[in-house]
Design an enzyme around this catalytic site. Sequence first.
Site, mmCIF file in Angstrom:
data_model
loop_
_atom_site.group_PDB
_atom_site.id
_atom_site.type_symbol
_atom_site.label_atom_id
_atom_site.label_comp_id
_atom_site.label_asym_id
_atom_site.label_seq_id
_atom_site.Cartn_x
_atom_site.Cartn_y
_atom_site.Cartn_z
ATOM 1 N N GLY A 98 -7.682 -5.024 7.168
ATOM 2 C CA GLY A 98 -7.158 -4.187 8.246
ATOM 3 C C GLY A 98 -7.942 -4.237 9.548
ATOM 4 O O GLY A 98 -7.723 -3.427 10.440
ATOM 5 N N SER A 100 -6.591 -9.218 6.490
ATOM 6 C CA SER A 100 -6.084 -9.526 7.835
ATOM 7 C C SER A 100 -5.355 -10.859 7.950
ATOM 8 O O SER A 100 -5.398 -11.493 9.008
ATOM 9 C CB SER A 100 -7.236 -9.490 8.862
ATOM 10 N N GLU A 131 -9.725 -0.358 -1.814
ATOM 11 C CA GLU A 131 -9.372 1.014 -1.414
ATOM 12 C C GLU A 131 -9.488 1.964 -2.606
ATOM 13 O O GLU A 131 -9.764 3.147 -2.439
ATOM 14 C CB GLU A 131 -7.958 1.027 -0.801
ATOM 15 N N HIS A 140 -8.514 -2.989 -6.350
ATOM 16 C CA HIS A 140 -8.455 -3.073 -4.881
ATOM 17 C C HIS A 140 -9.581 -2.224 -4.282
ATOM 18 O O HIS A 140 -9.880 -1.146 -4.776
ATOM 19 C CB HIS A 140 -7.094 -2.595 -4.368
ATOM 20 N N LYS A 179 0.858 -1.201 0.000
ATOM 21 C CA LYS A 179 0.000 0.000 0.000
ATOM 22 C C LYS A 179 0.894 1.251 0.000
ATOM 23 O O LYS A 179 1.991 1.214 -0.550
ATOM 24 C CB LYS A 179 -0.980 -0.046 1.183
#
Length: 240
Positions: free
Chosen positions: A170, A201, A97, A95, A8
């Site tokens: 996360g 995670s 995000e 992704h 990231k």
Amino acid sequence: MYFIANWKMFGVLNSLNSIHKVVKFLKNFKKNNSLKIIYCPPNTLIRPMTKKLKDTYIDVGAQNCHEHDKFGAFTGSVNSIMLKNVGAKYVIIGHSENRQAGESDKLINLKIKSAIKSGLKVIFCIGETLQQKRKKITKQVLNKQIGFGLNKIKIKNNIILAYEPVWSIGTGVIPKKNELFETINFIKKKINKCKVLYGGSVNPKNINDLKSIVNIDGYLIGGASQDPKKFIDIIKKTYS
Ligand code: 13P
């Protein structure tokens, strides 16, 4: 098994010192032909990382690319030709995000096409939000993401799919074993030529549970991949 490190927006030149530990570990690790490691650092580190990983079995990838497969007036953007040129072999596309920041299925489809045209392999991310999971529409969501994302794309060994439930990224929370098995199975039935990874995670504490889910072909790892000790631990435990 794939172990893909998604750094990231973390990492500066000094951070590259940490991958030395992973390289050293791999030299002594009983060679397993199925083991495939790919580091996806920020674009600024692709070139130096490729140099550092020369003569190893570790490949380097990027985390996104612009949809145009030609050069152009797109300030601040980087396309797949440029990524290939500095040594990337893979690129993560779709992704969550970036989806949350406004990336549509249509745009993702264009990005995947451009990446393949430039000769990159694509790590294509899909996954439902917590709200969608609660509404029990996970399969519809994945169906749509796959259908639009891979529209008019000939799937060979150019695409790896990564199932990343947004609510798991996360948070330390992972899906229940039976649910994850079923979702991966659903994805594999839809596109039977792809390897399907799990992301969200993944860490040394839950890898023993995850590895018991037999249809998973590897992991896309965020936070834990920045710590070489945790990353190595995940690999070791997967093969133990
Ligand atoms: P975490 O492993 O930090 O949850 O991130 C997962 C992810 O987004 C990988 O792409």
